[in-house]
Design an enzyme around this catalytic site. Structure first.
Site, PDB file in Angstrom:
ATOM      1  CE1 TYR A 141      -3.023  -3.025   0.200  1.00 44.73           C
ATOM      2  CE2 TYR A 141      -3.721  -2.342   2.387  1.00 44.73           C
ATOM      3  CZ  TYR A 141      -3.824  -3.199   1.309  1.00 44.73           C
ATOM      4  OH  TYR A 141      -4.735  -4.228   1.344  1.00 44.73           O
ATOM      5  CE  LYS A 191       1.464 -17.981  -2.007  1.00 46.30           C
ATOM      6  NZ  LYS A 191       0.519 -19.103  -1.865  1.00 46.30           N
ATOM      7  CG  ASP A 223      -1.875 -20.341   0.100  1.00 48.54           C
ATOM      8  OD1 ASP A 223      -1.128 -20.311   1.090  1.00 48.54           O
ATOM      9  OD2 ASP A 223      -1.529 -20.840  -0.992  1.00 48.54           O
ATOM     10  CG  ASP A 247      -7.016  -4.496   4.090  1.00 50.61           C
ATOM     11  OD1 ASP A 247      -8.075  -4.495   4.723  1.00 50.61           O
ATOM     12  OD2 ASP A 247      -6.814  -3.757   3.098  1.00 50.61           O
ATOM     13  CG  ASP A 251     -12.647  -6.783   5.598  1.00 48.25           C
ATOM     14  OD1 ASP A 251     -12.074  -6.154   6.508  1.00 48.25           O
ATOM     15  OD2 ASP A 251     -13.316  -6.223   4.712  1.00 48.25           O
TER      16      ASP A 251
HETATM   17  N1  LIG Z   1     -10.796   2.157   7.027  1.00 48.46           N
HETATM   18  C1  LIG Z   1     -11.435   2.640   5.991  1.00 48.46           C
HETATM   19  O1  LIG Z   1     -11.715   3.820   5.911  1.00 48.46           O
HETATM   20  C2  LIG Z   1     -11.848   1.715   4.927  1.00 48.46           C
HETATM   21  C3  LIG Z   1     -12.404   2.235   3.801  1.00 48.46           C
HETATM   22  N2  LIG Z   1     -12.872   1.410   2.817  1.00 48.46           N
HETATM   23  C4  LIG Z   1     -13.547   2.084   1.699  1.00 48.46           C
HETATM   24  O2  LIG Z   1     -14.961   1.976   1.934  1.00 48.46           O
HETATM   25  C5  LIG Z   1     -15.653   1.937   0.672  1.00 48.46           C
HETATM   26  C6  LIG Z   1     -16.578   0.734   0.631  1.00 48.46           C
HETATM   27  O3  LIG Z   1     -15.794  -0.444   0.631  1.00 48.46           O
HETATM   28  P1  LIG Z   1     -16.395  -1.916   0.742  1.00 48.46           P
HETATM   29  O4  LIG Z   1     -15.479  -2.785   0.020  1.00 48.46           O
HETATM   30  O5  LIG Z   1     -17.823  -1.897   0.404  1.00 48.46           O
HETATM   31  O6  LIG Z   1     -16.198  -2.295   2.295  1.00 48.46           O
HETATM   32  P2  LIG Z   1     -17.064  -1.926   3.566  1.00 48.46           P
HETATM   33  O7  LIG Z   1     -16.326  -2.426   4.738  1.00 48.46           O
HETATM   34  O8  LIG Z   1     -17.414  -0.484   3.552  1.00 48.46           O
HETATM   35  O9  LIG Z   1     -18.423  -2.765   3.393  1.00 48.46           O
HETATM   36  C7  LIG Z   1     -18.452  -4.140   3.093  1.00 48.46           C
HETATM   37  C8  LIG Z   1     -19.841  -4.717   3.390  1.00 48.46           C
HETATM   38  O10 LIG Z   1     -20.025  -4.781   4.808  1.00 48.46           O
HETATM   39  C9  LIG Z   1     -21.128  -3.998   5.221  1.00 48.46           C
HETATM   40  N3  LIG Z   1     -20.766  -3.266   6.441  1.00 48.46           N
HETATM   41  C10 LIG Z   1     -19.572  -2.692   6.695  1.00 48.46           C
HETATM   42  N4  LIG Z   1     -19.593  -2.088   7.886  1.00 48.46           N
HETATM   43  C11 LIG Z   1     -20.809  -2.282   8.398  1.00 48.46           C
HETATM   44  C12 LIG Z   1     -21.446  -1.883   9.601  1.00 48.46           C
HETATM   45  N5  LIG Z   1     -20.810  -1.152  10.537  1.00 48.46           N
HETATM   46  N6  LIG Z   1     -22.734  -2.243   9.816  1.00 48.46           N
HETATM   47  C13 LIG Z   1     -23.376  -2.983   8.898  1.00 48.46           C
HETATM   48  N7  LIG Z   1     -22.841  -3.396   7.736  1.00 48.46           N
HETATM   49  C14 LIG Z   1     -21.562  -3.041   7.487  1.00 48.46           C
HETATM   50  C15 LIG Z   1     -21.417  -3.051   4.059  1.00 48.46           C
HETATM   51  O11 LIG Z   1     -22.755  -2.641   4.048  1.00 48.46           O
HETATM   52  C16 LIG Z   1     -20.981  -3.850   2.859  1.00 48.46           C
HETATM   53  O12 LIG Z   1     -22.038  -4.660   2.428  1.00 48.46           O
HETATM   54  C17 LIG Z   1     -14.552   1.913  -0.395  1.00 48.46           C
HETATM   55  O13 LIG Z   1     -14.387   3.220  -0.857  1.00 48.46           O
HETATM   56  C18 LIG Z   1     -13.320   1.443   0.349  1.00 48.46           C
HETATM   57  O14 LIG Z   1     -12.119   1.891  -0.206  1.00 48.46           O
HETATM   58  C19 LIG Z   1     -12.854   0.051   2.938  1.00 48.46           C
HETATM   59  C20 LIG Z   1     -12.303  -0.512   4.057  1.00 48.46           C
HETATM   60  C21 LIG Z   1     -11.733   0.264   5.117  1.00 48.46           C
HETATM   61  C1  LIG Z   2      -7.419   2.303   2.910  1.00 46.82           C
HETATM   62  C2  LIG Z   2      -7.563   0.816   3.183  1.00 46.82           C
HETATM   63  C3  LIG Z   2      -6.234   0.154   3.241  1.00 46.82           C
HETATM   64  C4  LIG Z   2      -8.359   0.648   4.403  1.00 46.82           C
HETATM   65  C5  LIG Z   2      -8.621  -0.761   4.798  1.00 46.82           C
HETATM   66  O1  LIG Z   2      -9.203  -1.555   4.088  1.00 46.82           O
HETATM   67  C6  LIG Z   2      -8.195  -1.175   6.102  1.00 46.82           C
HETATM   68  O2  LIG Z   2      -7.380  -0.530   6.729  1.00 46.82           O
HETATM   69  O3  LIG Z   2      -8.683  -2.221   6.564  1.00 46.82           O
HETATM   70 MG   LIG Z   3      -9.743  -3.378   5.120  1.00 49.50          MG
END
Ligand SMILES: NC(=O)C1=CN([C@@H]2O[C@H](COP(=O)(O)OP(=O)(O)OC[C@H]3O[C@@H](n4cnc5c(N)ncnc54)[C@H](O)[C@@H]3O)[C@@H](O)[C@H]2O)C=CC1
Ligand SMILES: CC(C)CC(=O)C(=O)O
Ligand SMILES: [Mg+2]
Length: 369
Positions: A141, A191, A223, A247, A251
């Protein structure tokens, strides 16, 4: 106690879960007689829209003037086609680098009342209690170059996986230190059958392990680790791994608890200014509907109280209130399996009510007043 907390709600459900968490912190502050000052900052998409930068200087200053930081989440479809330096996620990555938030701790612990919410068999998830120690400021990253190029006359693309040896060592030291206070088992995930960076990771893991003779070190390829998390998650105590593997695995591991909305995390820095954030993202599919599960962020705030402010009783009070609310059957939609659910705000209110009803807390407050 007087303390200041920087609040970076970010985008999408980030705003909703941080708002719900602030209400909990206000309630705990009132109950235990602490003054928490909240300093709001912009990050991510909102910061791009308002300041033209996913991590404005003012936000860095707000963080550095505070005693700890809570972040919601960043990102959303509105900014998905922006050039990479104007992506919301860049703001979070830049903040992690700026504050050297190198150790991301992601505990995975099942709640008794949610055992049926996991898609995994109840008997496999019962009693799961491990922590993923994810390296957060290196690896793919952050590696340069990361760009589109022309190679042998063809359009091509390069991302770089780079780790300095000390970066690998310090995260493994963190993992072993944590394992010493737990069940004394580190699973180092890599890995190494393919990647040179993983071979060095393994070497360093062996070196660090020699300094902790009471802790067992096991190496596992990523894996296989992804499969073992589903097959027998109880085998894990501490999983130590690099940025991207951590990361992805976290999840995946969230489903052991029933929902991604349950997983809290602490991003610890070398300098002592730590950031607390849910594992999930901004969830654009449910944003703005007041249905997101705020528990991941609320539990992150409990960890903040314990880790950054030394407020153990207050942290425990929040954790117990969350457990009591879940035991009473209240669920946000992600855990309700199509049944009756409560909103983000209602979940926060229920937890506040549970705090107020907790006789142990009332006794503690009476002892101190
Ligand atoms: N730490 C951060 O700020 C992160 C930001 N992102 C960003 O968020 C955006 C969406 O990414 P996604 O891949 O959809 O991941 P996401 O984690 O936002 O959501 C994945 C799935 O889980 C559900 N979900 C997540 N948190 C939830 C909660 N608190 N309550 C209920 N349901 C929940 C969502 O509705 C979705 O269906 C993207 O722009 C991504 O880059 C993704 C992961 C971490
Ligand atoms: C910006 C991303 C690396 C955020 C994420 O998916 C995380 O930290 O879990
Ligand atoms: Mg993440």
């Amino acid at each position: 106690m007087k303390k200041s907390i920087a609040l970076l709600p970010g985008d999408g459900i980030g705003k909703e879960v941080v708002e719900a968490t602030v209400e909990i912190l206000k309630a705990i502050g009132e109950q235990f007689n602490h003054q928490f000052q909240f300093n709001y900052g912009l990050i991510g998409g909102d910061a791009i829209d308002q300041k033209g930068n996913p991590l404005p200087e003012e936000t860095i200053a707000i963080c550095k003037e505070s005693d700890a930081i809570i972040l919601g989440a960043v990102g959303g479809p509105k900014w998905d086609h922006n050039p990479v330096e104007l992506r919301p996620e860049r703001g979070l990555l830049a903040l992690r680098k700026e504050l050297d938030l190198f150790a991301n701790l992601r505990p995975i612990k099942t709640f008794e009342s949610l055992l049926d919410s996991s898609p995994l068999k109840k008997e496999y998830v019962d009693g799961v209690d491990f922590v993923i120690v994810r390296e957060l400021t290196g690896g793919l990253y952050f590696g340069k170059p990361s760009e589109r190029i022309v190679r042998d006359g063809e359009d091509a693309v390069v991302d770089t996986l780079l780790y300095k040896r000390y970066e690998i060592e310090r995260i493994l030291v963190s993992a072993f230190e944590i394992a010493q206070k737990r069940r004394k088992h580190v699973t180092s995930v890599d890995k190494a059958n393919v990647l040179e960076s993983s071979r060095v990771w393994r070497e360093v893991a062996e070196e660090v392990a020699a300094r902790y003779p009471d802790v067992t070190l096991e190496h596992m390829l990523v894996d296989n680790a992804a499969m073992q998390l589903i097959r027998s998650p109880r085998q894990f105590d501490v999983i130590a791994t690099e940025n991207m593997f951590g990361d992805i695995l976290s999840d995946e591991a969230s489903m052991i608890t029933g929902s991604l909305g349950m997983l809290s995390s602490a991003s610890l820095s070398s300098g002592g200014l730590h950031l607390y954030e849910p594992v999930h993202g901004s969830a654009p599919d449910i944003a703005g509907q007041n249905i997101a599960n705020p528990i991941a962020t609320i539990l992150s705030a409990a960890t903040l109280l314990r880790q950054s402010f030394g407020l153990e009783e207050e942290a425990k009070a929040i954790e117990k209130a969350v457990e009591n609310v879940l035991n009473s059957g209240k669920r946000t939609a992600d855990l309700a399996e199509g049944g009756k659910s409560i909103s983000t705000k209602q979940m926060s209110e229920e937890i506040i009510n549970a705090l107020a009803d907790d006789q142990d807390i009332i006794n503690i407050i009476e002892t101190y007043s």
